[in-house]
Design a protein around this motif. Structure first.
Motif, PDB file in Angstrom:
ATOM      1  N   VAL A 136      45.777  42.849   8.657  1.00 36.59           N
ATOM      2  CA  VAL A 136      46.519  41.718   8.559  1.00 36.59           C
ATOM      3  C   VAL A 136      46.223  40.383   8.286  1.00 36.59           C
ATOM      4  O   VAL A 136      47.747  40.003   7.443  1.00 36.59           O
ATOM      5  N   ARG A 137      45.525  39.681   9.022  1.00 33.45           N
ATOM      6  CA  ARG A 137      45.459  38.358   8.992  1.00 33.45           C
ATOM      7  C   ARG A 137      44.786  38.858   6.807  1.00 33.45           C
ATOM      8  O   ARG A 137      45.840  37.476   5.960  1.00 33.45           O
ATOM      9  N   HIS A 138      44.368  39.958   6.597  1.00 29.80           N
ATOM     10  CA  HIS A 138      44.142  39.422   4.911  1.00 29.80           C
ATOM     11  C   HIS A 138      45.440  39.720   4.417  1.00 29.80           C
ATOM     12  O   HIS A 138      46.141  39.032   3.246  1.00 29.80           O
ATOM     13  N   VAL A 139      46.262  40.268   4.935  1.00 27.75           N
ATOM     14  CA  VAL A 139      47.579  40.666   3.827  1.00 27.75           C
ATOM     15  C   VAL A 139      48.293  39.355   4.274  1.00 27.75           C
ATOM     16  O   VAL A 139      48.769  39.308   2.933  1.00 27.75           O
ATOM     17  N   LEU A 140      48.456  38.937   5.245  1.00 23.78           N
ATOM     18  CA  LEU A 140      49.028  37.606   5.251  1.00 23.78           C
ATOM     19  C   LEU A 140      48.600  36.383   4.989  1.00 23.78           C
ATOM     20  O   LEU A 140      49.868  35.844   4.951  1.00 23.78           O
ATOM     21  N   GLY A 141      47.970  36.432   5.160  1.00 21.96           N
ATOM     22  CA  GLY A 141      46.774  35.069   4.695  1.00 21.96           C
ATOM     23  C   GLY A 141      47.246  34.201   5.942  1.00 21.96           C
ATOM     24  O   GLY A 141      47.585  33.250   5.480  1.00 21.96           O
ATOM     25  N   THR A 142      47.241  34.315   7.295  1.00 21.73           N
ATOM     26  CA  THR A 142      47.512  33.630   8.227  1.00 21.73           C
ATOM     27  C   THR A 142      46.393  33.688   9.477  1.00 21.73           C
ATOM     28  O   THR A 142      45.431  35.236   9.476  1.00 21.73           O
ATOM     29  N   GLU A 143      46.682  33.216  10.678  1.00 22.70           N
ATOM     30  CA  GLU A 143      45.996  33.173  11.677  1.00 22.70           C
ATOM     31  C   GLU A 143      46.798  33.737  12.558  1.00 22.70           C
ATOM     32  O   GLU A 143      48.099  33.501  13.058  1.00 22.70           O
ATOM     33  N   TYR A 144      45.956  34.453  14.290  1.00 21.91           N
ATOM     34  CA  TYR A 144      47.210  34.867  15.009  1.00 21.91           C
ATOM     35  C   TYR A 144      47.508  33.384  16.283  1.00 21.91           C
ATOM     36  O   TYR A 144      46.194  32.505  16.847  1.00 21.91           O
ATOM     37  N   ALA A 145      48.084  33.081  17.130  1.00 16.55           N
ATOM     38  CA  ALA A 145      48.174  32.381  17.661  1.00 16.55           C
ATOM     39  C   ALA A 145      48.856  32.886  18.820  1.00 16.55           C
ATOM     40  O   ALA A 145      48.253  31.996  20.289  1.00 16.55           O
ATOM     41  N   SER A 146      49.364  34.472  19.225  1.00 17.76           N
ATOM     42  CA  SER A 146      48.922  34.256  20.624  1.00 17.76           C
ATOM     43  C   SER A 146      49.563  36.422  20.754  1.00 17.76           C
ATOM     44  O   SER A 146      49.418  36.481  19.451  1.00 17.76           O
ATOM     45  N   ILE A 147      48.765  36.583  21.488  1.00 16.78           N
ATOM     46  CA  ILE A 147      48.808  37.920  21.986  1.00 16.78           C
ATOM     47  C   ILE A 147      48.798  38.399  23.206  1.00 16.78           C
ATOM     48  O   ILE A 147      49.373  37.664  24.189  1.00 16.78           O
ATOM     49  N   THR A 148      49.893  39.634  22.849  1.00 16.89           N
ATOM     50  CA  THR A 148      50.549  40.402  24.448  1.00 16.89           C
ATOM     51  C   THR A 148      49.816  41.618  24.112  1.00 16.89           C
ATOM     52  O   THR A 148      49.906  42.150  22.643  1.00 16.89           O
ATOM     53  N   ALA A 149      49.968  42.446  25.473  1.00 19.29           N
ATOM     54  CA  ALA A 149      49.110  43.444  25.463  1.00 19.29           C
ATOM     55  C   ALA A 149      50.323  44.601  26.344  1.00 19.29           C
ATOM     56  O   ALA A 149      49.681  44.233  27.501  1.00 19.29           O
ATOM     57  N   PHE A 150      50.302  46.187  26.479  1.00 22.48           N
ATOM     58  CA  PHE A 150      50.803  46.977  26.944  1.00 22.48           C
ATOM     59  C   PHE A 150      50.230  48.169  27.725  1.00 22.48           C
ATOM     60  O   PHE A 150      49.671  48.728  25.943  1.00 22.48           O
ATOM     61  N   GLN A 151      49.822  48.770  27.919  1.00 27.99           N
ATOM     62  CA  GLN A 151      49.135  50.640  27.899  1.00 27.99           C
ATOM     63  C   GLN A 151      50.736  50.940  28.690  1.00 27.99           C
ATOM     64  O   GLN A 151      51.200  50.803  29.640  1.00 27.99           O
ATOM     65  N   PRO A 152      51.365  51.840  28.390  1.00 29.65           N
ATOM     66  CA  PRO A 152      51.587  52.948  29.180  1.00 29.65           C
ATOM     67  C   PRO A 152      50.784  54.071  29.930  1.00 29.65           C
ATOM     68  O   PRO A 152      49.457  53.948  29.589  1.00 29.65           O
ATOM     69  N   GLN A 153      50.974  54.569  30.786  1.00 28.37           N
ATOM     70  CA  GLN A 153      50.502  55.719  31.824  1.00 28.37           C
ATOM     71  C   GLN A 153      50.339  56.785  31.234  1.00 28.37           C
ATOM     72  O   GLN A 153      51.241  57.601  30.607  1.00 28.37           O
ATOM     73  N   ARG A 154      49.514  57.585  31.214  1.00 33.00           N
ATOM     74  CA  ARG A 154      49.114  58.821  30.471  1.00 33.00           C
ATOM     75  C   ARG A 154      49.107  59.665  31.544  1.00 33.00           C
ATOM     76  O   ARG A 154      48.752  59.532  33.166  1.00 33.00           O
ATOM     77  N   SER A 155      49.375  61.211  31.928  1.00 35.51           N
ATOM     78  CA  SER A 155      49.268  62.193  32.444  1.00 35.51           C
ATOM     79  C   SER A 155      47.636  62.311  32.971  1.00 35.51           C
ATOM     80  O   SER A 155      47.500  63.374  34.398  1.00 35.51           O
ATOM     81  N   ASP A 156      46.944  61.912  32.576  1.00 33.73           N
ATOM     82  CA  ASP A 156      45.498  62.981  32.847  1.00 33.73           C
ATOM     83  C   ASP A 156      44.494  61.908  32.523  1.00 33.73           C
ATOM     84  O   ASP A 156      44.809  60.273  32.697  1.00 33.73           O
ATOM     85  N   ALA A 157      42.999  61.890  32.433  1.00 27.99           N
ATOM     86  CA  ALA A 157      42.417  60.242  32.957  1.00 27.99           C
ATOM     87  C   ALA A 157      41.688  59.709  31.324  1.00 27.99           C
ATOM     88  O   ALA A 157      41.080  59.161  31.533  1.00 27.99           O
ATOM     89  N   LEU A 158      42.401  60.220  30.228  1.00 32.66           N
ATOM     90  CA  LEU A 158      41.851  59.615  29.343  1.00 32.66           C
ATOM     91  C   LEU A 158      42.832  58.541  28.713  1.00 32.66           C
ATOM     92  O   LEU A 158      43.502  57.538  29.681  1.00 32.66           O
TER      93      LEU A 158
END
Ligand SMILES: [Mg+2]
Ligand SMILES: [Mg+2]
Ligand SMILES: [Mg+2]
Ligand SMILES: [Mg+2]
Lengths: 322, 322, 322, 322
Positions: free
Chosen positions: C169-191
């Motif tokens: 993505v950095r390569h295609v856009l030619g830019t750097e990252y400023a921030s990141i946010t992360a999320f996770q849903p829940q699975r019904s199993d241990a994976l």
């Protein structure tokens, strides 16, 4: 949308009669009435709602009139198909819910027509059928060629455009929202930039929604439901493919009218059945759904302003809407 | 194609050395030799074939030279990858077959590279795997942007373009042709019109082939194998899809080089293995295949001229090519 | 990946010689050496790097060895193609950068092969070409059939899987990252559940990345670049389409090997050219790119733990890597 | 199809009243009448056609009754929508044409609903619009899951299935047929094998038609119009795409009902307008079209039997049908 509804009543709903066209612009009302065979025209909606020769009402007037007109319909004991939103204010939605509950029966069906779109119908069927496993995520992309008005804002993208996604995702997943976070990239011009939202549901799903009101390339709505064992995505419907000039291409619609025409017809037929039988349609949106859409949109605007994940605080769901 | 083969040897065949570039135009030969690291250049192919430092030969010279050069290679005991056709004359093909049989071993591999294309490989696998049921039909469309020369004729479409289909269809179906019928629509200009052929095989399959040398829109080769319980079709390979101006599109190639590059590499690697091991590759075309292509093409031209279904009369298949 | 690289050297890189296979498991090393014609095998990488008959090194050993082996190569003045990551620790990446700068020349090329994938190449070309308008967003989906290990975590999805997206993505856009946010849903199993990240760049783009290591249905990597006037998306490559049992279908790969084989070959050819000419390839990843990937991954893990938008703090970019 | 027409009248044609259901099986008639609100049922069609409360007739009875019922309608001065074929005998078609001409006005509209399918509409628009250049060829594939009856023959494929293609191709190209040639592959079982036809038109186009009544995999109708500068093909409509078990797939319909529902509605609305206005619809099929379909089908059967290209001998087109 008023003219579209008039056309659908006249052309697609045998057994329904377009009785009165009500519009502040009486010439426009008369034009529609003549074209689609309405009996009368009117300027004041309250008197229309009260008339004995009116069994049911379709509300496609400016958004701020949706709540008062819905309340008037409930009071008059008339079923109403109200275009979304019921209101942008959750409290107004609660007020309509209170009136409806007091009346003892559902009167209001909301025009969230996506629920009647074949793509989402197949998506929900696949999920219910179990072949995809438990739902994990739903990704949504809502792209218009351009905004209706130049002064459209990111907040309006959340309150005016995203409610279609807010509603159909809840409907497909069968859940409520717990939180919402919102982001915006920067455009190089004065047009409103896209809004990206990430929502968590009370059942642990993640939902992403892109609203891109100036996507330029076409009217394009996409959704993908990701389950634990597979995914199902909406497929762009095209009736032909053209090969020319080293390119193989299909066409996009310019707006939602063509894309969702069949959904509108199905929805309005369900409304007709509701009017005739009094039984609220299985898949239609009701006032609770309108309240949920308004509540998450309000939280979404707050999230966009604050840059923070924002909780979606909901009133308890009345038994009446279970 | 000579330059393409030189490039493939230099870039894709470790263990192979581009030894000599032979061309009547010695400057062109030297250019290729310099670019791809050849040891020497030459004008006269016979002396090249005879050289001790030449283990194997790739023939990509004008069509009429294919038979004499292949015969020279057989005589010299050198393996040769000969671009199609072996000859347009079935009798010349039989002559090469006779020489090859007399030599006691296969020497000639024909450049019908479609057999090495992933789409046809998957098609043959599906048929052999049995999931499609017995093969009933194979439909083929071979479209070029434009003809190489303005005086290209319908007969040339059959003798120069269709042999790729004649060969790969026989290969996929594992059968021989019994009859051929040919048709042509009319163009509004002086360009050669498409040719449509319908072939019956000795196993009761039907094969349709459209050769459209002036399709204008792109280089596009398609095939569909219809079995009794399902079908498999080649899929147009595209690496990206662009959405612009109400259109969603993928790109066509302008000619066969891009479309079949991977097939050429696989084919030439198989030729390299043939040279190194002496074992004729399982899926490569041999002189019998070249004879079959020439025979059906000849019958096709006759069918086009007569407007009648024409039998494909074949010599018996020698045990040597079983 | 070591065996894959050995195979590519032997089969796709004329002019390159697989000299030594170095592996702690000497039997495995010998097996590879025999199969691909290596001259020798070894257990200790340091001695291999030092050998006179070794011009260049490919590092495909466990991740924690990447930094010390890269440093050893720099010290020995040997070019190295190091599989990603350079290190998961930004400080280690900075240490390699310092050594490389001190040496006066680039020595390390990182194995972010996505840059060599035709889909991303076309995406970058379209953006540079200007037809899409300014880039606004890039959406990315990275789905594996299943995790390599049962104890794979969301943090590992960010540090081990997402770096491919971080880099391309950095390569295609030619830019750097400023921030990141992360999320996770829940699975019904241990994976391990999917991780969804939203990144802001220093140029005002938004980037979404889904890492779904247990997607079950197939190996599927998708990307879409949304510009102000159009979009370009990766297209799933399929060579055939099968119609059976009321279904029309194409196949997914089971892992990245098939999907990115051509990209690996192109990348390794570029590495060969780097070794031969000393000129660092235009599109390859260098140590700065490795540092960026490690830095954003570290911020991503922090964001996943905290549930908060996290700034990506980067050291200033040395002129050496401009 | 009778029940389908009754349903369309009841559900999709506001302003039309399903008056009488006529069926030899009176219980079946009554069931339909009850379901769709018909006023009466009947056994004898002649008396129904004569009734004063019947303005128009839809004929969906067995094929051999189409001619006499159409003649009765003309005699009674009633408009009739007659399912294809008008007759399989060209002479019967000519007789209906004679009666219709004698009556002074068109009465008969034929149920070739493909003309109302969005794919063919777009195809004709593209051709008329000129972007494809002059039409050269049209390729058609008509595949059913299985034959309605076990004793279906190749001749029946031509007389019962192919007329849809015969008609829509003439309609799209705006031409007549000059000759037809027919072929059949061999199946391994007792089911009817596909029929492939090649037709030449009086304007120099070539048309190919595959009728595969036991295609097994799905109901699948495809068409491609090849022009001198580009092509347009029907695109399979699918509302969703499912990714499961290494496969990405869309679904086929099991029969024509779902595939052509919208076309039937459009056609029947056009018939309603015809009844109301007396103006024959622009794109509908009339008795001349029915005659043409019967004539080419008859020539097609002869071609299948003889194995020879067969001329399509047509009566001159009356000015009345210009
Ligand atoms: Mg709506
Ligand atoms: Mg060739
Ligand atoms: Mg890598
Ligand atoms: Mg019909």
């Amino acid at each position: 949308m008023g003219a579209d509804h008039a056309k659908i009543i006249a052309e697609d709903l045998p057994g329904a009669q377009l009785q009165i066209v009500c519009d502040m612009d009486v010439a426009r009302a008369q034009g529609l009435a003549d074209r689609y065979g309405a009996v009368d025209v009117a300027i004041h909606p309250d008197s229309v709602i009260a008339r004995d020769d009116v069994d049911a009402v379709i509300v496609a007037s400016p958004d701020f009139t949706h709540t008062p007109l819905s309340l008037a319909c409930i009071k008059a004991g008339k079923r109403v198909l109200c275009e979304k939103p019921l209101s942008q204010l959750p409290d107004e939605c609660l007020a309509v819910m209170a009136a409806e509950q007091a009346s003892g029966a559902k009167h209001v069906m909301l025009g969230f027509m996506r629920r009647y779109d074949q793509s989402y119908i197949e998506m929900k069927q696949a999920l219910v059928g179990g072949t995809l496993g438990r739902a994990l995520m739903m990704h949504n992309f809502h792209r218009n060629v351009e905004t209706p008005a130049a002064d459209f804002t990111g907040a309006m993208a959340i309150t005016n455009s995203a409610p279609h996604e807010f509603d159909v995702v809840r409907h497909v997943l069968g859940t409520e929202y717990a939180s919402i976070t919102a982001f915006q990239p920067q455009r190089s011009d004065a047009l409103v930039a896209p809004v990206i939202m990430v929502l968590e549901t009370t059942d642990g799903h993640l939902v992403t929604i892109e609203i891109n009101n100036n996507a330029a390339y076409g009217y394009d709505v996409r959704g993908e439901l990701v389950g634990e064992s597979g995914t199902i995505a909406t497929n762009t419907v095209a009736y032909s493919r053209t090969d020319m000039k080293l390119s193989s291409s299909t066409r996009y619609e310019t707006d939602w009218r063509g894309r969702y025409h069949a959904a509108y017809v199905r929805q309005n037929r369900d409304f007709q059945a509701f009017v005739e039988t009094g039984k609220f349609p299985d898949i239609a949106s009701d006032c609770w759904d309108g309240y949920c859409a308004a509540t998450v949109a309000q939280a979404g605007v707050e999230a966009l302003v604050s840059g923070m994940k924002t909780q979606v605080e909901m009133a308890p769901k009345p038994e009446f809407y279970a």
